[in-house]
Scaffold this active site. Structure first.
Site, PDB file in Angstrom:
ATOM      1  N   ASP A   1      10.344   2.590   7.218  1.00 21.41           N
ATOM      2  CA  ASP A   1       9.942   1.190   7.396  1.00 21.41           C
ATOM      3  C   ASP A   1      11.016   0.490   8.211  1.00 21.41           C
ATOM      4  O   ASP A   1      12.213   0.775   8.049  1.00 21.41           O
ATOM      5  CB  ASP A   1       9.773   0.507   6.030  1.00 21.41           C
ATOM      6  CG  ASP A   1       8.929  -0.765   6.119  1.00 21.41           C
ATOM      7  OD1 ASP A   1       7.855  -0.806   5.511  1.00 21.41           O
ATOM      8  OD2 ASP A   1       9.347  -1.715   6.817  1.00 21.41           O
TER       9      ASP A   1
ATOM     10  N   HIS B   1     -14.036   1.548   9.046  1.00 20.44           N
ATOM     11  CA  HIS B   1     -13.170   0.466   8.553  1.00 20.44           C
ATOM     12  C   HIS B   1     -13.560   0.044   7.138  1.00 20.44           C
ATOM     13  O   HIS B   1     -13.794  -1.133   6.856  1.00 20.44           O
ATOM     14  CB  HIS B   1     -13.225  -0.741   9.496  1.00 20.44           C
ATOM     15  CG  HIS B   1     -12.013  -1.620   9.370  1.00 20.44           C
ATOM     16  ND1 HIS B   1     -11.560  -2.416  10.397  1.00 20.44           N
ATOM     17  CD2 HIS B   1     -11.156  -1.843   8.340  1.00 20.44           C
ATOM     18  CE1 HIS B   1     -10.490  -3.089  10.007  1.00 20.44           C
ATOM     19  NE2 HIS B   1     -10.228  -2.748   8.764  1.00 20.44           N
ATOM     20  N   ILE B   2     -13.606   1.018   6.240  1.00 20.17           N
ATOM     21  CA  ILE B   2     -14.033   0.761   4.864  1.00 20.17           C
ATOM     22  C   ILE B   2     -12.900   0.976   3.865  1.00 20.17           C
ATOM     23  O   ILE B   2     -13.145   1.059   2.657  1.00 20.17           O
ATOM     24  CB  ILE B   2     -15.233   1.654   4.476  1.00 20.17           C
ATOM     25  CG1 ILE B   2     -14.866   3.139   4.651  1.00 20.17           C
ATOM     26  CG2 ILE B   2     -16.465   1.292   5.286  1.00 20.17           C
ATOM     27  CD1 ILE B   2     -15.865   4.101   4.035  1.00 20.17           C
TER      28      ILE B   2
ATOM     29  N   ILE C   1       0.831  -1.197   0.000  1.00 14.51           N
ATOM     30  CA  ILE C   1       0.000   0.000   0.000  1.00 14.51           C
ATOM     31  C   ILE C   1       0.869   1.253   0.000  1.00 14.51           C
ATOM     32  O   ILE C   1       0.651   2.186  -0.781  1.00 14.51           O
ATOM     33  CB  ILE C   1      -0.957  -0.008   1.211  1.00 14.51           C
ATOM     34  CG1 ILE C   1      -1.981  -1.136   1.061  1.00 14.51           C
ATOM     35  CG2 ILE C   1      -1.672   1.334   1.359  1.00 14.51           C
ATOM     36  CD1 ILE C   1      -2.836  -1.366   2.286  1.00 14.51           C
TER      37      ILE C   1
ATOM     38  N   GLU D   1     -13.669  -2.304  17.708  1.00 14.73           N
ATOM     39  CA  GLU D   1     -14.684  -2.150  16.670  1.00 14.73           C
ATOM     40  C   GLU D   1     -15.834  -3.118  16.929  1.00 14.73           C
ATOM     41  O   GLU D   1     -15.598  -4.261  17.342  1.00 14.73           O
ATOM     42  CB  GLU D   1     -14.085  -2.400  15.290  1.00 14.73           C
ATOM     43  CG  GLU D   1     -12.992  -1.396  14.935  1.00 14.73           C
ATOM     44  CD  GLU D   1     -12.381  -1.630  13.561  1.00 14.73           C
ATOM     45  OE1 GLU D   1     -12.849  -2.549  12.853  1.00 14.73           O
ATOM     46  OE2 GLU D   1     -11.446  -0.894  13.189  1.00 14.73           O
TER      47      GLU D   1
ATOM     48  N   GLY E   1     -10.772  -0.913   2.522  1.00 11.13           N
ATOM     49  CA  GLY E   1     -10.753  -1.901   1.442  1.00 11.13           C
ATOM     50  C   GLY E   1     -12.130  -2.290   0.969  1.00 11.13           C
ATOM     51  O   GLY E   1     -12.275  -3.243   0.198  1.00 11.13           O
TER      52      GLY E   1
END
Length: 627
Positions: free
Chosen positions: A400, A510-511, A381, A488, A513
């Site tokens: 990273d 939590h949308i 991503i 959640e 994806g």
């Protein structure tokens, strides 16, 4: 006692009714073609179900066809392409048992014989009607003296054959099951691979969704050691319908449940299930895995797998697949949209005008061109976001914990602090490692630029929410976009968060994806991994298991052996194979610190005692046979 097998042709050996296909050929481009074909199909079904006499059905269809002898050649060519899938896969059965196989059909020998002869069934064991043609070759009728031209003609035909031994009939219609009801066949198998007729299944001794099931019940050689229709798949949480379609089309028995299940509910439901498909809300715990007496695979139709006890699943020999790439684009596009909305203060302006207030201003509205984007987590991503952000004119910095090669002009930061110090927008794309809990807290927010924006599309526990609230209220942060939360709910409904009501804060449930495209991609990717494992033993992309990419089987038996990774297992396996004089054509092994997975291909039939011996090897977790 010897057995004789009597097969129907249309919709059994082939996927279609041959006269329906002939109609499509003969009617060509006629304007009334569709109406005539529908009428022919209706007449076909009336005859198959016994609602009109077969003689009447045949006469009416031939009149409507207007066929010629020359039309039979293209018909045969079409039928060759329409052999039932499981029939074609088990061609060896027909060739081996040809002397015990008969075809009794109300169809016509002119097109049946060329098809079944390729399966080693000679013309003399095909009993069917024959066409009558006029001097010009037009098909004008059929031999009405033939048994099979009359209603219940199959009964008279089979009776005249006077076959010895147990007679089993395999077909899909009324004319097939009446042979058993008349007492001249011992068993009737309702064949439903191509068409499901309620009358036939109600009168069946056994329903066969494919030939593999028929061969399994009769303990006959077959392409698959275990019929796919006996493999039960449970899909939870309303996964995309394409997943159901992909798995059912491959022959599996699939149950679809639209919601998640609690641990107690899943413990009750999981018994007898071979494959479990879930999303993020269903918890696959040790207790669930202990109750799963037949479970082979868990498919996570999402990226994360923290809801699954991966280590315990591995110890139980349960392979887990997820969808690490399928929704990447969807998450990246949401990130891009939120970067623009936060930098332009779109959310406050939208809220104002929704509440009836007009506030046209350039205050706190900035272009993203020339601004610094800090990407924390430079995986799939992060990399794709890096490319798109740079294309829109942003300067990209990334951090990273693993060494990652920069794409484009992105600049690698040696520490998180370096990235936070330089970024106008920080976006989080880290994994679900527990070490990432509160990865962004009071200290890290303090290191960010004054007025910078924070986006979290990764994991809810990554951000310390109270610290974020304080950073927003104090003005340290200019905005935030949050899609994931420390806790959640399991289902849609009321939800409270400390972030609600704050200016320039975009909150989504939590949308990241959750797009139609992503869910469709996941519904293709995960079932394909499941099917590869069930059908061939391949574990490529498994998240908790040794990865093995396997070549396609070529007329070989395949033994799949999962065991604890202790010394000497391979020696024991090969010792068993040698003791039963079994020749290995290929062997593949992969291990991790806990589990070993060995696949052995063999070129000859095996003694079933060998399977028992392999299962009884000490430290065996699971054993499976593929033909």
């Amino acid at each position: 006692m010897s057995r004789k097998f009597v097969f129907d042709f249309d919709s059994t050996l082939t996927q279609v009714e041959a006269l329906d296909v002939l109609a499509e050929i003969t009617l060509g481009d006629r304007e009334d073609r569709g109406a005539i074909i529908r009428e022919i199909q209706e007449i076909t079904n009336l005859g198959i179900d016994g609602d009109i006499s077969f003689t009447e059905s045949l006469e009416r269809r031939i009149r409507l066809l207007g066929a010629h002898r020359k039309d039979l050649k293209p018909l045969i060519a079409q039928l060759r392409k329409k052999i039932s899938r499981s029939i074609a896969a088990n061609k060896e059965f027909f060739e081996t048992y040809a002397e015990d196989i008969y075809v009794i059909s109300a169809g016509f020998k002119e097109f049946i014989v060329p098809i079944v002869s390729e399966y080693n069934i000679p013309a003399e064991r095909v009993y069917a009607n024959t066409f009558e043609c006029d001097a010009d070759g037009n098909i004008v009728g059929f031999d009405k003296e033939n048994y099979l031209a009359a209603h219940n003609g199959k009964i008279d035909c089979l009776r005249a054959l006077n076959l010895e031994g147990e007679v089993q009939v395999i077909g899909d219609g009324y004319s097939d099951y009446v042979m058993r009801e008349a007492g001249i066949a011992h068993k009737f198998f309702a064949y439903t691979e191509n068409v499901h007729r309620d009358k036939a299944t109600r009168h069946a001794d056994h329903v066969a969704p494919n030939l593999d099931e028929f061969l399994f019940v009769n303990d006959l050689p077959r392409n698959l050691s275990y019929p796919k229709n006996r493999i039960k798949i449970l899909l939870l949480e309303n996964v995309h319908p394409a997943a159901f379609e992909n798995l059912t089309e491959d022959g599996f028995s699939v149950e679809l449940v639209k919601h998640s299940l609690s641990e107690d509910e899943l413990v009750e439901k999981i018994r007898g299930v071979h494959v479990l498909g879930i999303r993020s809300k269903t918890q696959v715990t040790q207790r669930v895995l202990d109750a799963a007496n037949k479970l082979m695979v868990v498919g996570a139709f999402c990226i994360g797998t923290t809801q699954i006890d991966l280590d315990y699943a591995r110890q139980k020999g349960v392979v887990v697949f997820n969808a690490p790439y399928s929704n990447t684009r969807s998450v990246v596009e949401l990130a891009v949209g939120e970067i623009i909305m936060l930098m332009r203060s779109i959310f406050p302006r939208s809220t104002e005008i929704h509440s009836g207030q007009w506030n046209k201003t350039a205050a706190n509205a900035r272009e993203i061109r020339g601004k610094n984007l800090g990407i924390v987590g430079y995986g799939n991503i992060g990399k794709q976001l890096s490319v798109l952000a740079e294309a829109m004119g942003m300067r990209v910095y990334y951090y990273d914990v693993d060494e990652q090669l920069a794409l484009g002009n992105a600049v690698k930061c040696d520490s998180l602090e370096d990235l936070l110090n330089v970024s106008d927008v920080v976006t989080l794309h880290v994994d679900d490692n527990p070490a990432n809990r509160n990865f962004i807290g009071e200290r890290e927010i303090g290191q960010m630029r004054h007025g910078a924006c924070l986006i979290n599309l990764s994991r809810g526990f990554v951000v310390d929410i109270p610290a974020l609230v304080e950073g927003l209220k104090s003005g340290k942060l200019g905005g935030a976009a949050i899609d994931v939360y420390p806790e959640e709910p399991a289902s849609n409904g009321p939800y409270l968060t400390e972030l609600a009501g704050l200016d320039n804060v975009i909150l989504t449930p939590h949308i990241g994806g959750s797009t139609e495209e992503a869910q469709r991609n996941i519904a293709d990717f995960v079932p394909n991994k499941i099917m590869e494992y069930i059908n061939s033993g391949s574990t490529v992309d498994a998240v908790n298991f040794p990865n093995i990419r396997l070549p396609k089987q070529q007329k070989a038996h395949r033994f799949l052996h999962i065991h604890k990774n202790v010394p000497g297992i391979m020696a024991h396996i090969n010792q068993v194979l040698a003791s039963y004089d079994m020749n290995i054509t290929g062997q593949y092994l992969s291990t991790d610190p806990d589990v070993g997975y060995v696949i052995t291909d063999l070129d000859k039939d095996y003694n079933k005692a060998a399977i028992k011996a392999l299962k009884n090897i000490e430290h065996t977790i699971k054993f499976r046979v593929l033909y």
